[in-house]
Design a protein around this motif. Structure first.
Motif, PDB file in Angstrom:
ATOM      1  N   GLN A 249       7.997  -7.939   7.660  1.00 26.10           N
ATOM      2  CA  GLN A 249       6.721  -7.211   7.708  1.00 26.10           C
ATOM      3  C   GLN A 249       6.873  -5.827   8.331  1.00 26.10           C
ATOM      4  O   GLN A 249       6.116  -4.912   8.026  1.00 26.10           O
ATOM      5  CB  GLN A 249       5.657  -8.022   8.465  1.00 26.10           C
ATOM      6  CG  GLN A 249       5.254  -9.322   7.761  1.00 26.10           C
ATOM      7  CD  GLN A 249       4.717  -9.117   6.347  1.00 26.10           C
ATOM      8  OE1 GLN A 249       4.231  -8.038   6.000  1.00 26.10           O
ATOM      9  NE2 GLN A 249       4.827 -10.146   5.508  1.00 26.10           N
ATOM     10  N   PHE A 251       9.187  -3.646   7.851  1.00 21.19           N
ATOM     11  CA  PHE A 251       9.486  -2.676   6.795  1.00 21.19           C
ATOM     12  C   PHE A 251       8.445  -2.718   5.683  1.00 21.19           C
ATOM     13  O   PHE A 251       8.180  -1.711   5.035  1.00 21.19           O
ATOM     14  CB  PHE A 251      10.886  -2.916   6.237  1.00 21.19           C
ATOM     15  CG  PHE A 251      11.964  -2.528   7.211  1.00 21.19           C
ATOM     16  CD1 PHE A 251      12.324  -1.192   7.352  1.00 21.19           C
ATOM     17  CD2 PHE A 251      12.587  -3.470   8.012  1.00 21.19           C
ATOM     18  CE1 PHE A 251      13.292  -0.819   8.266  1.00 21.19           C
ATOM     19  CE2 PHE A 251      13.550  -3.100   8.935  1.00 21.19           C
ATOM     20  CZ  PHE A 251      13.905  -1.775   9.066  1.00 21.19           C
ATOM     21  N   ARG A 252       7.874  -3.893   5.476  1.00 24.44           N
ATOM     22  CA  ARG A 252       6.931  -4.083   4.369  1.00 24.44           C
ATOM     23  C   ARG A 252       5.768  -3.104   4.432  1.00 24.44           C
ATOM     24  O   ARG A 252       5.249  -2.661   3.426  1.00 24.44           O
ATOM     25  CB  ARG A 252       6.417  -5.533   4.395  1.00 24.44           C
ATOM     26  CG  ARG A 252       5.494  -5.897   3.251  1.00 24.44           C
ATOM     27  CD  ARG A 252       6.250  -5.871   1.943  1.00 24.44           C
ATOM     28  NE  ARG A 252       5.383  -5.991   0.778  1.00 24.44           N
ATOM     29  CZ  ARG A 252       4.759  -4.960   0.202  1.00 24.44           C
ATOM     30  NH1 ARG A 252       4.874  -3.742   0.687  1.00 24.44           N
ATOM     31  NH2 ARG A 252       4.030  -5.146  -0.865  1.00 24.44           N
ATOM     32  N   MET A 254       5.739  -0.109   5.753  1.00 23.03           N
ATOM     33  CA  MET A 254       6.080   1.308   5.860  1.00 23.03           C
ATOM     34  C   MET A 254       5.736   2.076   4.586  1.00 23.03           C
ATOM     35  O   MET A 254       6.092   1.672   3.492  1.00 23.03           O
ATOM     36  CB  MET A 254       7.552   1.483   6.204  1.00 23.03           C
ATOM     37  CG  MET A 254       7.793   1.147   7.665  1.00 23.03           C
ATOM     38  SD  MET A 254       9.441   1.519   8.170  1.00 23.03           S
ATOM     39  CE  MET A 254       9.423   0.722   9.786  1.00 23.03           C
ATOM     40  N   GLY A 255       5.054   3.176   4.788  1.00 25.06           N
ATOM     41  CA  GLY A 255       4.650   4.001   3.656  1.00 25.06           C
ATOM     42  C   GLY A 255       3.211   3.758   3.231  1.00 25.06           C
ATOM     43  O   GLY A 255       2.740   4.379   2.294  1.00 25.06           O
ATOM     44  N   GLY A 256       2.512   2.841   3.926  1.00 22.65           N
ATOM     45  CA  GLY A 256       1.090   2.652   3.629  1.00 22.65           C
ATOM     46  C   GLY A 256       0.815   1.322   2.978  1.00 22.65           C
ATOM     47  O   GLY A 256       1.728   0.666   2.480  1.00 22.65           O
ATOM     48  N   ASP A 257      -0.448   0.931   2.979  1.00 24.11           N
ATOM     49  CA  ASP A 257      -0.763  -0.397   2.418  1.00 24.11           C
ATOM     50  C   ASP A 257      -1.353  -0.335   1.012  1.00 24.11           C
ATOM     51  O   ASP A 257      -1.619  -1.347   0.406  1.00 24.11           O
ATOM     52  CB  ASP A 257      -1.652  -1.211   3.371  1.00 24.11           C
ATOM     53  CG  ASP A 257      -2.980  -0.528   3.617  1.00 24.11           C
ATOM     54  OD1 ASP A 257      -3.245   0.502   2.960  1.00 24.11           O
ATOM     55  OD2 ASP A 257      -3.733  -1.011   4.471  1.00 24.11           O
ATOM     56  N   PHE A 258      -1.527   0.849   0.457  1.00 29.36           N
ATOM     57  CA  PHE A 258      -1.929   1.012  -0.945  1.00 29.36           C
ATOM     58  C   PHE A 258      -3.022   0.038  -1.365  1.00 29.36           C
ATOM     59  O   PHE A 258      -2.818  -0.811  -2.204  1.00 29.36           O
ATOM     60  CB  PHE A 258      -0.709   0.862  -1.861  1.00 29.36           C
ATOM     61  CG  PHE A 258       0.327   1.882  -1.605  1.00 29.36           C
ATOM     62  CD1 PHE A 258       0.214   3.144  -2.136  1.00 29.36           C
ATOM     63  CD2 PHE A 258       1.422   1.596  -0.809  1.00 29.36           C
ATOM     64  CE1 PHE A 258       1.176   4.110  -1.899  1.00 29.36           C
ATOM     65  CE2 PHE A 258       2.387   2.558  -0.559  1.00 29.36           C
ATOM     66  CZ  PHE A 258       2.265   3.814  -1.101  1.00 29.36           C
ATOM     67  N   GLN A 259      -4.171   0.202  -0.759  1.00 28.49           N
ATOM     68  CA  GLN A 259      -5.273  -0.724  -1.048  1.00 28.49           C
ATOM     69  C   GLN A 259      -5.603  -0.752  -2.530  1.00 28.49           C
ATOM     70  O   GLN A 259      -5.526   0.207  -3.201  1.00 28.49           O
ATOM     71  CB  GLN A 259      -6.495  -0.305  -0.264  1.00 28.49           C
ATOM     72  CG  GLN A 259      -6.662   1.203  -0.152  1.00 28.49           C
ATOM     73  CD  GLN A 259      -7.652   1.561   0.907  1.00 28.49           C
ATOM     74  OE1 GLN A 259      -8.768   1.122   0.879  1.00 28.49           O
ATOM     75  NE2 GLN A 259      -7.215   2.336   1.874  1.00 28.49           N
TER      76      GLN A 259
END
Ligand SMILES: [Zn+2]
Lengths: 259, 285
Positions: A249, A251-252, A254-259
């Motif tokens: 999680q 790393f998961r 990283m870069g945003g959660d892109f809802q």
């Protein structure tokens, strides 16, 4: 601290190298050599020792201090056999339930002919692949330069810490400047854009902790030893499933959660 | 974002298959082979997989044309077509550059993900797009590939991935770098769940993509003459101060050094992929 100041500090000749940290933090360090495949990469120091009385595996990318040492260490730029040497120690650490401490200080993986022939990309990929599920705690500290994939190959970890005057970047500021403005002398400007300082990276969620550096003699290393030992004990107390799930999680997201 | 009772949660990453958009008509109606200069109608060339019939040169083709060439007709369903990255570092000119690339390529991001059949075998598939900043791996590209492997692990499906990338996306800084670790972790989980990953290295596969999922396939296939390597050739030349030997970092070089399982002509690859998938079929339990 301004971005380019951190880059210069991280590259400074007077800076303690990975070996200094090992000498200062680890008791009875036994260095273990070679990847059992091709050779022994002197840019990587790996071995076992005691950290506050508990066995630990330590892997460091070593730049060397004197000119002779720097040449011997290939200026801290590892070849594939260096990453494979690290991987062998990672596997041994897993087998013997030893936590792993990685000390990262590299401008990047060595961009050489032989490195490509021996699969630099594969070696980095393989380390990340195995580290992502290694069943023992991993803590990585960027002690100087965190140069791109060559640094990340030893920083797929449960936590990543950084010295306050270190940097961690996807590309060197010079490389970025020459791509962006066809002018590598604009590195200072590029460094600002890349958000590569410890403070930037903490706010981006890429690292967990910033280590204050009190002086070049390395007094901060004593405080660091205690902090590392305590963190590794904390992670070792976790159930393996939770340890690996938390690492995934980490790393998961990283870069945003892109809802 | 789905918020649970505690007001905190994770993004809904589940795959909702949608009918793929039609490929954007090629920007240039004609394409000339970069090797032998033969001139082709772009659409016809793409339909044929983008291999020059005269000299067998494998041209770079858009991801959508590639999927159309490899997937059984009508079998492809796309996942997360709307997913796109932002500008997390407020990087100079990034938004402008990305917007221009989106308009030019007709794609929102540098990878297309979904499910299809190849020779009747159900599989997850991704293809990276040369038109969108040369398939560079920003956060959205990493996210789509990660989701695809998570989906494949859950549904017990293989993944066929067409890698084509200049590497990391510099404009997203360390967040781009972290996509190497994020995708790798998902590839590993898929593998640990028994999933097959066939990685196809297309021209070019370099940098951070080469040093992550591209080299993590159970089976790695390279397209003829594809440039595949970690470090850039100019950087290597500057470092070693000598010229690189011919064929360096090309597909055949990787085969010789033992880093890929085979080099396969694109026109034969479809059949080859179908055979490999069939040999790894997991019977319904
Ligand atoms: Zn041709």
């Amino acid at each position: 601290m301004r971005a380019y100041e951190a880059v210069q500090a991280a590259r400074s000749n007077r800076r303690p190298t990975a070996k200094t940290y090992i000498d200062r933090m680890i008791d009875g360090f036994i260095e273990l050599h070679g990847d059992r495949r091709f050779g022994d990469d002197h840019a990587v120091i790996a071995g076992i020792g005691l950290l506050e009385g508990a066995p630990v595996t330590v892997i460091g990318i070593e730049k060397g201090s004197t000119t002779d040492e720097k040449i011997y260490r290939n200026f801290g730029q590892a070849n594939p056999e260096g990453y494979r040497k690290a991987l062998r120690q990672i596997k041994l650490a897993e087998k013997f339930h030893r936590p792993i401490l990685c000390l990262v200080d590299t401008a990047g993986a060595y961009p050489g002919l032989g490195a490509e022939e021996r699969g630099q990309g594969e070696a980095i990929a393989e380390n990340m692949y195995e580290l992502s599920t290694v069943r023992t705690p991993v803590l990585s500290i960027i002690v100087g330069e965190g140069g791109s994939g060559g640094a990340l190959a030893l920083a797929v970890a449960d936590e990543v810490w950084m010295l306050e005057d270190a940097y961690y970047s996807v590309i060197s500021p010079e490389g970025a400047a020459s791509i962006l403005w066809k002018d590598s002398t604009q590195a200072e400007r590029a460094a600002e854009c890349l958000k590569l300082t410890a403070t930037d990276l903490k706010s981006l969620g890429v690292i967990e902790r910033i280590i204050p550096t009190t002086d070049l003699a390395g007094a901060h290393m004593d405080a660091l030893r205690a902090a590392v030992a305590s963190k590794l004990r904390e992670k070792q107390a976790l159930d393996t499933y939770d340890l690996l799930e938390e690492r995934y999680q980490r790393f998961r997201k990283m870069g945003g959660d892109f809802q | 974002m789905n918020r649970n009772l505690f007001g905190w949660g994770q993004a809904d990453t589940a795959a909702k298959p949608v009918a793929p958009q039609l490929p954007k008509p090629p920007e240039q109606p004609y394409t000339s082979c970069p090797e032998c200069k033969s001139l082709y109608l772009s659409e016809e060339l793409h339909r044929g997989g983008g291999v020059c019939p005269v000299c067998n040169h494998h041209l770079r083709i858009p991801a959508r044309a590639r999927i159309a060439f490899f997937a059984d007709p009508g079998s492809f369903w796309e996942f997360w077509p709307e997913l796109q990255g932002g500008d997390p570092l407020d990087f100079p000119n990034y938004v402008k550059k990305l917007t221009q690339a989106r308009i030019k390529s007709g794609e929102t991001e540098g990878v297309i993900t979904g499910e299809c059949t190849i020779g009747g075998n159900q599989t997850c598939i991704f293809a990276m797009d040369p038109g969108l900043m040369m398939g560079s791996m920003g956060s959205a590209v990493g996210e789509k590939i990660t989701r695809l492997f998570e989906h494949a692990a859950e549904k017990q499906l293989p993944v066929v991935g067409f890698c084509l990338s200049g590497g990391a996306r510099m404009q997203e800084g360390a967040l781009s770098l972290m996509q190497m670790a994020k995708t790798t972790s998902a590839v590993k989980r898929h593998s640990d769940a028994g999933g097959l990953f066939v990685s196809v290295l297309c021209d070019p596969t370099t940098g951070g993509v080469m040093a992550s999922f591209a080299m993590e396939g159970d089976i790695i296939i390279a397209e003829p003459n594809a440039l595949c390597g970690f470090a850039g050739q100019r950087v290597i030349e500057q470092t070693i101060r000598q010229q690189l030997p011919p064929g360096f970092q090309r597909a055949e070089f990787l085969l010789e050094k033992g880093f890929v399982d085979m080099v396969c002509d694109r026109r034969e690859l479809r059949g080859r992929l179908a055979e490999i998938l069939r040999l790894h079929r997991r019977e319904a339990e």
